[in-house]
Design a protein around this motif. Structure first.
Motif, PDB file in Angstrom:
ATOM      1  N   VAL A  18       0.835  -1.202   0.000  1.00 27.16           N
ATOM      2  CA  VAL A  18       0.000   0.000   0.000  1.00 27.16           C
ATOM      3  C   VAL A  18       0.871   1.254   0.000  1.00 27.16           C
ATOM      4  O   VAL A  18       0.630   2.195  -0.765  1.00 27.16           O
ATOM      5  N   GLY A  19       1.881   1.286   0.841  1.00 30.58           N
ATOM      6  CA  GLY A  19       2.785   2.444   0.890  1.00 30.58           C
ATOM      7  C   GLY A  19       3.517   2.659  -0.422  1.00 30.58           C
ATOM      8  O   GLY A  19       3.633   3.784  -0.912  1.00 30.58           O
ATOM      9  N   GLY A  20       3.999   1.577  -1.020  1.00 28.56           N
ATOM     10  CA  GLY A  20       4.668   1.690  -2.315  1.00 28.56           C
ATOM     11  C   GLY A  20       3.723   2.171  -3.405  1.00 28.56           C
ATOM     12  O   GLY A  20       4.103   2.976  -4.264  1.00 28.56           O
ATOM     13  N   SER A  21       2.485   1.702  -3.369  1.00 19.89           N
ATOM     14  CA  SER A  21       1.492   2.143  -4.356  1.00 19.89           C
ATOM     15  C   SER A  21       1.193   3.629  -4.215  1.00 19.89           C
ATOM     16  O   SER A  21       1.098   4.354  -5.215  1.00 19.89           O
ATOM     17  N   PHE A  22       1.023   4.086  -2.981  1.00 18.59           N
ATOM     18  CA  PHE A  22       0.772   5.513  -2.767  1.00 18.59           C
ATOM     19  C   PHE A  22       1.971   6.351  -3.191  1.00 18.59           C
ATOM     20  O   PHE A  22       1.807   7.412  -3.791  1.00 18.59           O
ATOM     21  N   ALA A  23       3.160   5.890  -2.877  1.00 20.83           N
ATOM     22  CA  ALA A  23       4.355   6.634  -3.267  1.00 20.83           C
ATOM     23  C   ALA A  23       4.472   6.697  -4.787  1.00 20.83           C
ATOM     24  O   ALA A  23       4.788   7.749  -5.351  1.00 20.83           O
ATOM     25  N   ALA A  24       4.180   5.588  -5.462  1.00 19.98           N
ATOM     26  CA  ALA A  24       4.235   5.576  -6.931  1.00 19.98           C
ATOM     27  C   ALA A  24       3.175   6.505  -7.516  1.00 19.98           C
ATOM     28  O   ALA A  24       3.446   7.252  -8.468  1.00 19.98           O
ATOM     29  N   GLY A  25       1.978   6.476  -6.952  1.00 22.73           N
ATOM     30  CA  GLY A  25       0.919   7.361  -7.434  1.00 22.73           C
ATOM     31  C   GLY A  25       1.236   8.822  -7.180  1.00 22.73           C
ATOM     32  O   GLY A  25       0.962   9.684  -8.016  1.00 22.73           O
ATOM     33  N   ALA A  26       1.823   9.116  -6.033  1.00 24.50           N
ATOM     34  CA  ALA A  26       2.149  10.502  -5.686  1.00 24.50           C
ATOM     35  C   ALA A  26       3.265  11.052  -6.556  1.00 24.50           C
ATOM     36  O   ALA A  26       3.344  12.259  -6.778  1.00 24.50           O
ATOM     37  N   SER A  27       4.112  10.181  -7.075  1.00 22.64           N
ATOM     38  CA  SER A  27       5.216  10.661  -7.912  1.00 22.64           C
ATOM     39  C   SER A  27       4.727  11.194  -9.254  1.00 22.64           C
ATOM     40  O   SER A  27       5.491  11.838  -9.969  1.00 22.64           O
ATOM     41  N   GLN A  28       3.465  10.972  -9.588  1.00 17.97           N
ATOM     42  CA  GLN A  28       2.896  11.506 -10.824  1.00 17.97           C
ATOM     43  C   GLN A  28       2.526  12.986 -10.679  1.00 17.97           C
ATOM     44  O   GLN A  28       2.279  13.660 -11.669  1.00 17.97           O
ATOM     45  N   TYR A  29       2.472  13.474  -9.453  1.00 22.11           N
ATOM     46  CA  TYR A  29       2.141  14.872  -9.193  1.00 22.11           C
ATOM     47  C   TYR A  29       3.415  15.681  -8.987  1.00 22.11           C
ATOM     48  O   TYR A  29       4.494  15.143  -8.761  1.00 22.11           O
ATOM     49  N   THR A  30       3.280  16.997  -9.008  1.00 25.97           N
ATOM     50  CA  THR A  30       4.409  17.879  -8.740  1.00 25.97           C
ATOM     51  C   THR A  30       4.825  17.722  -7.287  1.00 25.97           C
ATOM     52  O   THR A  30       3.989  17.799  -6.380  1.00 25.97           O
ATOM     53  N   LEU A  31       6.112  17.471  -7.056  1.00 26.21           N
ATOM     54  CA  LEU A  31       6.592  17.248  -5.700  1.00 26.21           C
ATOM     55  C   LEU A  31       6.977  18.535  -4.997  1.00 26.21           C
ATOM     56  O   LEU A  31       6.683  18.717  -3.828  1.00 26.21           O
TER      57      LEU A  31
END
Length: 162
Positions: A18-31
């Motif tokens: 779950v954490g890896g999925s959220f991190a991967a999804g969040a990397s699609q947005y501006t950091l």
């Protein structure tokens, strides 16, 4: 290495995925940066922390011995069904279901339905306690979301308004 605690191992594995999925999804947005965070910064950090925590739990489950192996028990279908059903009914009550002609029922009715349905997930169901809890939740939700945050969604059923 042998798994000493099945519960901890699979919980750690779930946290990692779950954490890896959220991190991967969040990397699609501006950091952005720490000083000027973008929309993906906070979910990325939380996802990474959850994945690291999951790895630590999984590793600990293989190191720390438990007397009976801490086996995973039966799957609890009843609580799963009622909790998911309560959330779906709450979402439908707030937004309505225009496809079938159901107008929004509003926040207050939605919270009462959510509390009542979710209360069936436990072993015992006391109507009086559920009613008191639903009333407190409805009052606090109204104050938090409508009064303080000034969110715009229906509070009462659309059937009562013109």
């Amino acid at each position: 290495m042998k798994i000493q605690s099945q519960k901890d191992f699979f919980a750690g594995l779930m946290f990692t995925v779950v954490g890896g999925s959220f991190a991967a999804g969040a990397s699609q947005y501006t950091l952005g940066s720490g000083a000027k965070m973008g929309p993906g910064y906070f979910p990325l950090i939380l996802g990474i922390l959850l994945a690291v925590l999951g790895c630590a739990i999984a590793v600990k489950s293989m190191i720390t011995p438990t007397p009976d192996g801490d086996k995973i028990g039966k799957f609890a279908w009843k609580p799963l069904f009622f909790i998911i059903a309560a959330n779906l009914v709450f979402g439908a009550s707030i937004g309505g279901l225009p496809v079938i002609g159901l107008k929004p029922l509003g926040l207050i009715v939605g919270i009462y339905l959510l509390t009542y349905i979710a209360s069936h997930a436990g072993e015992e169901h006391k109507f009086k306690e559920v009613a008191v809890l639903a009333t407190i939740l409805a009052l606090l939700s109204y104050v938090a979301f409508i009064v303080l945050l000034k969110l715009q969604f229906p509070v009462w059923p659309a059937y009562f308004t013109a």
